[in-house]
Enzyme design. Structure first.
Site, PDB file in Angstrom:
ATOM      1  N   ASP A   1       0.866  -1.185   0.000  1.00  0.00           N
ATOM      2  CA  ASP A   1       0.000   0.000   0.000  1.00  0.00           C
ATOM      3  C   ASP A   1       0.898   1.228   0.000  1.00  0.00           C
ATOM      4  OD1 ASP A   1       1.076   0.306   2.538  1.00  0.00           O
ATOM      5  OD2 ASP A   1      -0.826   0.313   3.594  1.00  0.00           O
TER       6      ASP A   1
ATOM      7  N   ASP B   1       1.409   4.805   2.354  1.00  0.00           N
ATOM      8  CA  ASP B   1       1.012   5.395   3.631  1.00  0.00           C
ATOM      9  C   ASP B   1       1.406   6.873   3.691  1.00  0.00           C
ATOM     10  OD1 ASP B   1       0.426   2.700   5.129  1.00  0.00           O
ATOM     11  OD2 ASP B   1       2.434   2.433   4.294  1.00  0.00           O
TER      12      ASP B   1
ATOM     13  N   ASP C   1      -3.293   4.389   2.842  1.00  0.00           N
ATOM     14  CA  ASP C   1      -3.622   4.738   4.221  1.00  0.00           C
ATOM     15  C   ASP C   1      -3.302   6.207   4.448  1.00  0.00           C
ATOM     16  OD1 ASP C   1      -4.444   2.203   4.970  1.00  0.00           O
ATOM     17  OD2 ASP C   1      -2.479   1.608   5.743  1.00  0.00           O
TER      18      ASP C   1
HETATM   19  N1  CTP Z   1       0.425   0.841  11.479  1.00  0.00           N
HETATM   20  C1  CTP Z   1      -0.186   1.239  12.625  1.00  0.00           C
HETATM   21  N2  CTP Z   1      -1.493   0.930  12.861  1.00  0.00           N
HETATM   22  C2  CTP Z   1      -2.189   0.229  11.950  1.00  0.00           C
HETATM   23  C3  CTP Z   1      -1.584  -0.180  10.760  1.00  0.00           C
HETATM   24  C4  CTP Z   1      -0.253   0.144  10.552  1.00  0.00           C
HETATM   25  O1  CTP Z   1       0.433   1.891  13.449  1.00  0.00           O
HETATM   26  N3  CTP Z   1      -3.459  -0.073  12.191  1.00  0.00           N
HETATM   27  C5  CTP Z   1       1.820   1.167  11.252  1.00  0.00           C
HETATM   28  C6  CTP Z   1       2.691  -0.065  11.266  1.00  0.00           C
HETATM   29  O2  CTP Z   1       3.143  -0.338  12.561  1.00  0.00           O
HETATM   30  C7  CTP Z   1       3.813   0.311  10.359  1.00  0.00           C
HETATM   31  C8  CTP Z   1       3.228   1.372   9.438  1.00  0.00           C
HETATM   32  O3  CTP Z   1       1.974   1.740   9.980  1.00  0.00           O
HETATM   33  O4  CTP Z   1       4.836   0.916  11.125  1.00  0.00           O
HETATM   34  C9  CTP Z   1       3.085   0.892   8.034  1.00  0.00           C
HETATM   35  O5  CTP Z   1       2.285  -0.273   8.002  1.00  0.00           O
HETATM   36  P1  CTP Z   1       2.049  -1.100   6.684  1.00  0.00           P
HETATM   37  O6  CTP Z   1       1.571  -0.222   5.598  1.00  0.00           O
HETATM   38  O7  CTP Z   1       1.171  -2.236   7.049  1.00  0.00           O
HETATM   39  O8  CTP Z   1       3.478  -1.733   6.371  1.00  0.00           O
HETATM   40  P2  CTP Z   1       4.723  -1.203   5.545  1.00  0.00           P
HETATM   41  O9  CTP Z   1       5.896  -1.273   6.437  1.00  0.00           O
HETATM   42  O10 CTP Z   1       4.423   0.106   4.902  1.00  0.00           O
HETATM   43  O11 CTP Z   1       4.912  -2.330   4.461  1.00  0.00           O
HETATM   44  P3  CTP Z   1       4.180  -2.445   3.026  1.00  0.00           P
HETATM   45  O12 CTP Z   1       5.200  -2.005   2.036  1.00  0.00           O
HETATM   46  O13 CTP Z   1       3.847  -3.893   2.882  1.00  0.00           O
HETATM   47  O14 CTP Z   1       2.966  -1.583   3.032  1.00  0.00           O
HETATM   48 MN    MN Z   2       2.654   0.400   3.828  1.00  0.00          MN
HETATM   49 MN    MN Z   3      -0.422   0.792   5.595  1.00  0.00          MN
END
Ligand code: CTP
Ligand code: MN
Ligand code: MN
Ligand code: MN
Length: 373
Positions: A204, A206, A297
């Site tokens: 995703d 963020d 997100d």
């Molecule tokens: N996070 C959070 N609360 C959530 C979801 C995510 O605090 N409900 C935080 C996670 O702890 C992480 C960050 O948001 O530090 C990013 O989460 P995520 O997008 O799931 O992972 P990524 O590290 O960005 O990996 P990816 O590339 O797969 O998206």
């Molecule tokens: Mn992410």
């Molecule tokens: Mn995320």
């Protein structure tokens, strides 16, 4: 017999937040096996086992070169008996029997497919599997009622399971930037998550949004969402309002590690940005789809909490977990994405940058690109 002079011993500190973990991993054969077992444990709701495998994998990710013998692991932290057996199997036989068996198992394959649907977690997937649903086809043909998130997840399954590229992340960033500039001039958008750590793909994208004047960010998310929605950029969104203050239980302590910012989990409709492969086909073929679905997100934070939110949303998930464990166990402090509380002094420690938070925790500053634990 081991030649001591040639034996390369490794040494790493116990907490991932004390280590520099770049995206260069010299031990992918080992960490892939351990990560698969971690994922399987998480999908089976065995959180403790999952964390143990994640910690073991993270130690190996931090090593400066390839592991060739068990003797080199002497004295390393976080390597429990089970993880060591997995490592030995890979070193001696080229693969972990347990990881391979797990990967081939019907249950693991079904859990992967079903939790690959946005909005479906381990619990729901397990229930469906017990009802005989192992594939998307079976789910579609079943009488299961899906909630709005799951329906969107199923509708856009292929797109959402295709990694997001940096080019696509940049394009989404431009759209979010534009939306924010229109609805609240002066507000700032920061890329967080894996892309901030330098990953070249993600599941995703963020973003963290704030305004330099405290309070100006209140009510911002619905305005951003309206702007995006009215221009057709959203296929799905669910906004949850800020519930930080009302969630306090006890002396200023949030009830859980979950943060309570105003946030929006969404699926963007992103017009094509990647060059499309020239698809040969009859002229009468259906018109090509010129967009793809991407998970995005969005989080809004007041400027006073921005450094904590930035640190908390940059990840990796294990790095975050380890930061909170370090804070609690080694410093008698509680760290969240909102604040840092010193339990000994019974007061909050302010910070306006990530560097200050590391300093409060007596940790060497680790930049985002080295938080890939
Ligand atoms: N996070 C959070 N609360 C959530 C979801 C995510 O605090 N409900 C935080 C996670 O702890 C992480 C960050 O948001 O530090 C990013 O989460 P995520 O997008 O799931 O992972 P990524 O590290 O960005 O990996 P990816 O590339 O797969 O998206
Ligand atoms: Mn992410
Ligand atoms: Mn995320
Ligand atoms: Mn290296």
């Amino acid at each position: 017999q081991v030649n001591q002079a040639e034996l390369l011993l490794f040494s790493v500190p116990a907490y991932a937040c004390q280590r520099r973990t770049t995206l260069v991993n010299h031990n992918t054969a080992l960490t892939d096996a351990l990560s698969l077992l971690a994922e399987n444990a998480e999908l089976s709701e065995e959180e403790g086992r999952g964390v143990a495998f994640r910690r073991a994998a993270a130690v190996l990710k931090a090593l400066p070169s390839v592991v060739t013998s068990m003797a080199q692991l002497e004295g390393l932290p976080c390597l429990g008996g089970h993880s060591l057996r997995v490592i030995r199997d890979v070193l001696e036989n080229g693969a972990s029997h347990e990881a391979e068996t797990t990967k081939q198992s019907e249950r693991y394959k079904a859990l992967k497919v079903l939790t690959g649907i946005f909005g479906v977690g381990a619990k729901t997937a397990d229930r469906w599997i017990r009802e005989g649903i192992h594939t998307l086809q079976q789910l579609r043909e079943s009488a299961q009622t899906l909630n709005r998130a799951q329906q969107a997840g199923l509708d856009h399954y292929d797109d959402l399971n295709q990694p997001v590229s940096q080019t696509e992340a940049d394009a989404i960033g431009d759209i979010v930037q534009k939306a924010v500039a229109c609805v609240l001039p002066g507000a700032q958008v920061t890329l967080t998550g894996g892309f901030r750590r330098g990953k070249d793909t993600g599941h995703d994208v963020d973003f963290l949004i704030t305004h330099p004047e405290e309070g100006r960010e209140v009510g911002l998310m619905p305005k951003i969402v309206s702007w995006l929605e009215s221009r057709g950029f959203l296929l799905y969104q669910k906004t949850t309002r800020n519930s930080y203050l009302e969630s306090m239980d006890g002396p200023g302590r949030p009830a859980s590690n979950m943060d309570r910012f105003e946030r929006c989990l969404s699926i963007f409709k992103l017009p094509d940005v990647e060059p499309q492969g020239t698809k040969e086909g009859p002229i009468s073929a259906a018109p090509q789809k010129r967009w793809r679905a991407v998970r995005v997100d969005l989080v809004v934070s007041p400027i006073s909490q921005f450094a904590f939110a930035l640190l908390g949303w940059t990840g990796s998930k294990l790095f975050e977990r380890e930061l909170r464990r370090w804070a609690g166990h080694e410093k008698a402090m509680s760290l969240s994405s909102h604040a840092l509380h010193d339990n000994t002094q019974s007061r909050y420690l302010r910070a306006s940058s990530e560097e200050e938070i590391f300093a409060h925790l007596s940790l060497e500053y680790i930049p985002p690109s080295e938080r890939n634990a």
